[in-house]
Design an enzyme around this catalytic site. Sequence first.
Site, PDB file in Angstrom:
ATOM      1  CG  HIS A  51      45.021 114.473  57.554  1.00 20.45           C
ATOM      2  ND1 HIS A  51      44.139 113.695  58.255  1.00 20.45           N
ATOM      3  CD2 HIS A  51      44.546 114.483  56.278  1.00 20.45           C
ATOM      4  CE1 HIS A  51      43.187 113.251  57.459  1.00 20.45           C
ATOM      5  NE2 HIS A  51      43.405 113.723  56.259  1.00 20.45           N
TER       6      HIS A  51
HETATM    7  P1  TYD Z   1      43.186 108.745  59.587  1.00 18.34           P
HETATM    8  O1  TYD Z   1      43.641 109.286  58.274  1.00 18.34           O
HETATM    9  O2  TYD Z   1      44.034 109.049  60.781  1.00 18.34           O
HETATM   10  O3  TYD Z   1      41.698 109.204  59.888  1.00 18.34           O
HETATM   11  P2  TYD Z   1      41.119 110.688  60.109  1.00 18.34           P
HETATM   12  O4  TYD Z   1      41.896 111.607  59.235  1.00 18.34           O
HETATM   13  O5  TYD Z   1      39.695 110.552  59.723  1.00 18.34           O
HETATM   14  O6  TYD Z   1      41.256 111.045  61.545  1.00 18.34           O
HETATM   15  O7  TYD Z   1      43.028 107.181  59.416  1.00 18.34           O
HETATM   16  C1  TYD Z   1      42.867 106.321  60.500  1.00 18.34           C
HETATM   17  C2  TYD Z   1      43.647 105.025  60.237  1.00 18.34           C
HETATM   18  O8  TYD Z   1      43.115 104.316  59.120  1.00 18.34           O
HETATM   19  C3  TYD Z   1      45.116 105.305  59.933  1.00 18.34           C
HETATM   20  O9  TYD Z   1      45.870 104.314  60.609  1.00 18.34           O
HETATM   21  C4  TYD Z   1      45.232 105.097  58.455  1.00 18.34           C
HETATM   22  C5  TYD Z   1      44.121 104.105  58.145  1.00 18.34           C
HETATM   23  N1  TYD Z   1      43.524 104.299  56.822  1.00 18.34           N
HETATM   24  C6  TYD Z   1      43.688 103.323  55.834  1.00 18.34           C
HETATM   25  O10 TYD Z   1      44.373 102.304  56.045  1.00 18.34           O
HETATM   26  N2  TYD Z   1      43.080 103.495  54.630  1.00 18.34           N
HETATM   27  C7  TYD Z   1      42.347 104.593  54.362  1.00 18.34           C
HETATM   28  O11 TYD Z   1      41.805 104.704  53.231  1.00 18.34           O
HETATM   29  C8  TYD Z   1      42.184 105.606  55.371  1.00 18.34           C
HETATM   30  C9  TYD Z   1      41.367 106.841  55.127  1.00 18.34           C
HETATM   31  C10 TYD Z   1      42.789 105.405  56.583  1.00 18.34           C
END
Ligand code: TYD
Length: 135
Positions: A51
């Site tokens: 992302h």
């Molecule tokens: P995600 O952004 O997909 O992780 P990465 O980019 O590391 O692969 O986040 C995983 C899950 O956690 C997603 O459902 C969103 C949630 N999340 C939160 O609720 N709060 C946060 O601060 C972060 C970073 C993620």
Amino acid sequence: MNKLIKIINFKILGDNRGSLISLEKNIDIPFEIKRIYYIFDTKNNVSRGYHAHKKLEQIIICVKGSCKFILDNGFQKEEVTLNTPDIGLHIKNNIWREMHDFSQDCVLIVIASEHYDESDYIRDYDTFKKSITTI
Ligand code: TYD
């Protein structure tokens, strides 16, 4: 063209007991800190990220183990391996990021400039590419 991989070196405050690093907002971290989260216990062969953020910037520190980052500004890609707690990877907005090759013991601390806001994410690569007009 701006360099994609922006590394910040942190000062290690060490003595004969070991090492310590202190990070202060607007001094070591070049923005107002709104959120800190950490990524750990990543399963074998898992990749994360995929992302970009419209507004948020962040500093990522690998305090244990190692992990590879691929950054992409829509025109070029660069990769870097984080494996030491005394450097931070500064990822600004509008940068697509992927994380690969997590070691089993990898712990990443992420210091973010914004609260969690799903509407700040661009999770589709084609949408990201279309959103980029200049570097
Ligand atoms: P995600 O952004 O997909 O992780 P990465 O980019 O590391 O692969 O986040 C995983 C899950 O956690 C997603 O459902 C969103 C949630 N999340 C939160 O609720 N709060 C946060 O601060 C972060 C970073 C993620």
